[in-house]
Design a protein around this motif. Structure first.
Motif, PDB file in Angstrom:
ATOM      1  N   TYR A 102       9.869  -6.903   3.969  1.00 58.34           N
ATOM      2  CA  TYR A 102       9.058  -7.747   3.093  1.00 58.34           C
ATOM      3  C   TYR A 102       9.256  -7.329   1.635  1.00 58.34           C
ATOM      4  O   TYR A 102       9.453  -8.176   0.752  1.00 58.34           O
ATOM      5  N   ARG A 103       9.200  -6.034   1.378  1.00 56.73           N
ATOM      6  CA  ARG A 103       9.356  -5.553  -0.005  1.00 56.73           C
ATOM      7  C   ARG A 103      10.744  -5.893  -0.542  1.00 56.73           C
ATOM      8  O   ARG A 103      10.879  -6.350  -1.676  1.00 56.73           O
ATOM      9  N   HIS A 104      11.782  -5.686   0.257  1.00 56.01           N
ATOM     10  CA  HIS A 104      13.141  -5.975  -0.197  1.00 56.01           C
ATOM     11  C   HIS A 104      13.320  -7.477  -0.463  1.00 56.01           C
ATOM     12  O   HIS A 104      14.044  -7.871  -1.381  1.00 56.01           O
ATOM     13  N   ARG A 105      12.647  -8.290   0.327  1.00 51.69           N
ATOM     14  CA  ARG A 105      12.845  -9.730   0.216  1.00 51.69           C
ATOM     15  C   ARG A 105      12.112 -10.341  -0.956  1.00 51.69           C
ATOM     16  O   ARG A 105      12.580 -11.303  -1.562  1.00 51.69           O
ATOM     17  N   PHE A 106      10.940  -9.776  -1.307  1.00 50.10           N
ATOM     18  CA  PHE A 106      10.105 -10.419  -2.311  1.00 50.10           C
ATOM     19  C   PHE A 106       9.930  -9.634  -3.600  1.00 50.10           C
ATOM     20  O   PHE A 106       9.335 -10.145  -4.545  1.00 50.10           O
ATOM     21  N   SER A 107      10.434  -8.411  -3.670  1.00 48.26           N
ATOM     22  CA  SER A 107      10.323  -7.644  -4.909  1.00 48.26           C
ATOM     23  C   SER A 107      11.275  -8.218  -5.947  1.00 48.26           C
ATOM     24  O   SER A 107      12.404  -8.593  -5.629  1.00 48.26           O
ATOM     25  N   ALA A 108      10.812  -8.239  -7.189  1.00 53.19           N
ATOM     26  CA  ALA A 108      11.691  -8.663  -8.277  1.00 53.19           C
ATOM     27  C   ALA A 108      12.664  -7.531  -8.586  1.00 53.19           C
ATOM     28  O   ALA A 108      12.281  -6.360  -8.580  1.00 53.19           O
ATOM     29  N   PRO A 109      13.949  -7.844  -8.867  1.00 57.52           N
ATOM     30  CA  PRO A 109      14.899  -6.789  -9.188  1.00 57.52           C
ATOM     31  C   PRO A 109      14.543  -6.114 -10.505  1.00 57.52           C
ATOM     32  O   PRO A 109      14.014  -6.757 -11.409  1.00 57.52           O
ATOM     33  N   LEU A 135       2.804  -3.125  -1.817  1.00 61.50           N
ATOM     34  CA  LEU A 135       4.242  -2.937  -1.592  1.00 61.50           C
ATOM     35  C   LEU A 135       5.059  -3.491  -2.752  1.00 61.50           C
ATOM     36  O   LEU A 135       6.021  -2.864  -3.212  1.00 61.50           O
ATOM     37  N   LEU A 136       4.671  -4.666  -3.232  1.00 63.68           N
ATOM     38  CA  LEU A 136       5.425  -5.283  -4.317  1.00 63.68           C
ATOM     39  C   LEU A 136       5.176  -4.607  -5.659  1.00 63.68           C
ATOM     40  O   LEU A 136       5.947  -4.792  -6.605  1.00 63.68           O
ATOM     41  N   SER A 137       4.109  -3.807  -5.742  1.00 62.81           N
ATOM     42  CA  SER A 137       3.841  -3.061  -6.982  1.00 62.81           C
ATOM     43  C   SER A 137       4.565  -1.713  -6.997  1.00 62.81           C
ATOM     44  O   SER A 137       4.487  -0.973  -7.980  1.00 62.81           O
ATOM     45  N   GLY A 138       5.256  -1.392  -5.885  1.00 61.80           N
ATOM     46  CA  GLY A 138       6.054  -0.168  -5.855  1.00 61.80           C
ATOM     47  C   GLY A 138       5.494   0.959  -5.017  1.00 61.80           C
ATOM     48  O   GLY A 138       6.095   2.034  -4.937  1.00 61.80           O
ATOM     49  N   GLU A 139       4.347   0.746  -4.368  1.00 60.13           N
ATOM     50  CA  GLU A 139       3.777   1.797  -3.536  1.00 60.13           C
ATOM     51  C   GLU A 139       4.640   2.046  -2.303  1.00 60.13           C
ATOM     52  O   GLU A 139       5.281   1.120  -1.788  1.00 60.13           O
ATOM     53  N   SER A 140       4.642   3.274  -1.828  1.00 59.58           N
ATOM     54  CA  SER A 140       5.376   3.597  -0.608  1.00 59.58           C
ATOM     55  C   SER A 140       4.666   2.991   0.599  1.00 59.58           C
ATOM     56  O   SER A 140       3.494   2.587   0.507  1.00 59.58           O
ATOM     57  N   ILE A 141       5.369   2.942   1.705  1.00 59.35           N
ATOM     58  CA  ILE A 141       4.764   2.396   2.920  1.00 59.35           C
ATOM     59  C   ILE A 141       3.580   3.243   3.355  1.00 59.35           C
ATOM     60  O   ILE A 141       2.523   2.717   3.742  1.00 59.35           O
ATOM     61  N   THR A 142       3.714   4.555   3.283  1.00 65.00           N
ATOM     62  CA  THR A 142       2.613   5.453   3.680  1.00 65.00           C
ATOM     63  C   THR A 142       1.400   5.257   2.781  1.00 65.00           C
ATOM     64  O   THR A 142       0.262   5.130   3.258  1.00 65.00           O
ATOM     65  N   ALA A 143       1.637   5.212   1.467  1.00 63.67           N
ATOM     66  CA  ALA A 143       0.526   5.024   0.525  1.00 63.67           C
ATOM     67  C   ALA A 143      -0.121   3.660   0.719  1.00 63.67           C
ATOM     68  O   ALA A 143      -1.348   3.516   0.644  1.00 63.67           O
ATOM     69  N   THR A 144       0.691   2.659   0.982  1.00 63.55           N
ATOM     70  CA  THR A 144       0.177   1.303   1.211  1.00 63.55           C
ATOM     71  C   THR A 144      -0.688   1.263   2.461  1.00 63.55           C
ATOM     72  O   THR A 144      -1.765   0.660   2.465  1.00 63.55           O
TER      73      THR A 144
END
Length: 346
Positions: free
Chosen positions: A338-345, A302-311
């Motif tokens: 989780y992705r919104h909270r921990f992903s780097a901008p 998720l944090l690498s940019g994968e979609s929820i379905t792909a993840t």
């Protein structure tokens, strides 16, 4: 550097301990007498464990509350925090009066449980209507029997140690804070703000506490629990070769179809023996361990940019719904949150 943190001119000392208010919702009505708060200071404590609650209480004072705050140290002198900042005390522990609320901060690791500090915790707790321990301060409270028979929490890294060291304490490793009667404990560092907001809400109602949270730009009630911040590094190392083979195999490819049967064959054990051994060494069943490994892989994807379905597919969950249920059950938040909270901008 020296830092003095204190409430604006708390000129009067607490006259008599009062029972903490229960928060009727009438947040605009000031207390008829100040609510005395004592904060215990000691060397190597975490600065934010004090600064966070202090700012909550002083901000509440600008909204109609009347918290009178005193900073206490063992000898009345300054203390040096774990960050190197020095804090000045108002009083010695021996000079302290009774308090409506006692705040005990934690330390970056475990607090230095010297006899003088433990005696101070014991003495101040006896004179307090309500005692709060931030982060690893739970170990000080537990040592003095304050948490015996009570539910409590601490920083997720130390929750298992707290439970092992003090079996009579009911440790909740995922809670941001836990209140059991007149004793409240919180998770690590910033959770001291959550704890203090809960106390303000109890004393003055949700409306005033919400105003304080808005002023400080924090959640009134933080979504999710501590699990959202943890990783599989919490899992103890396997001690037997059989379990180590299983752990290495699952972590190498969590998305594969790891069943109890396939793991048992790899370990050379019966399914029943594997289940018992895995639980004894890791504290998990085979299915729980596989799910935890998949959850860690899903976090990374998720944090690498994968979609929820792909993840969901790549991590072995099979469907978005299964992934979502696992996140919600174990972390208290959705995969999107989780992705919104921990992903780097970007």
């Amino acid at each position: 550097m020296s830092t003095r943190l204190a409430a604006p001119d708390p000129a009067q000392r607490s006259r008599k301990r009062g029972a903490p208010g229960r928060g009727t919702g009438a947040a605009s009505s000031p207390r008829t007498a100040p609510h005395a708060v004592g904060i215990l200071l000691y060397d190597e404590m975490t600065l934010l464990d004090v600064a966070g609650p202090l700012d909550v209480f002083t901000t509440a004072n600008t909204r109609g509350a009347r918290y009178e705050i005193r900073l206490l140290s063992l000898d009345g002198g300054p203390v040096t925090t774990s960050s190197g900042a020095r804090m000045l005390a108002d009083l010695t522990v021996d000079e302290a009066a009774e308090y409506d609320t006692l705040i005990v901060p934690g330390a970056c690791a475990l607090p230095p449980a010297g006899a003088d500090l433990l005696a101070a915790v014991r003495t101040l707790h006896r004179g307090a209507a309500r005692t709060a321990g931030v982060c690893t301060a739970a170990f000080l409270l537990a040592h003095e029997g304050i948490l015996t028979g009570r539910a409590a929490t601490t920083h997720w890294q130390y929750a298992e140690l707290l439970q092992r060291s003090y079996p009579a304490v009911k440790v909740d490793p995922d809670a941001i804070y836990v209140q059991d009667g007149p004793v409240i404990t919180s998770a690590g560092v910033t959770a001291g703000i959550d704890l203090a907001l809960a106390l303000v809400r109890e004393d003055h109602g949700a409306a005033l506490a919400r105003d304080v949270a808005r002023e400080l730009v924090v959640f009134l009630q933080r979504p999710g629990g501590q699990s959202q911040f943890t990783t599989l590094s919490r899992v103890p190392a396997a001690t037997s070769d059989a379990v180590r083979r299983v752990v290495d195999d699952v972590l190498a490819a969590p998305q594969l179809a790891h069943t109890t049967g396939t793991m048992a064959r790899l370990a050379g054990l019966s399914t029943r023996h594997l289940t018992r051994t895995l639980h004894a060494e890791l504290g998990m069943t085979p299915a729980t361990f596989v799910e935890a490994a998949r959850l860690e892989l899903a976090k990374t994807l998720l944090l690498s940019g994968e979609s929820i379905t792909a993840t969901a597919r790549a991590a072995g969950f099979g469907s978005d719904d299964t992934l979502r249920r696992s996140f919600t059950r174990h972390l208290g938040i959705t995969p999107s949150d989780y992705r919104h909270r921990f992903s780097a901008p970007l």
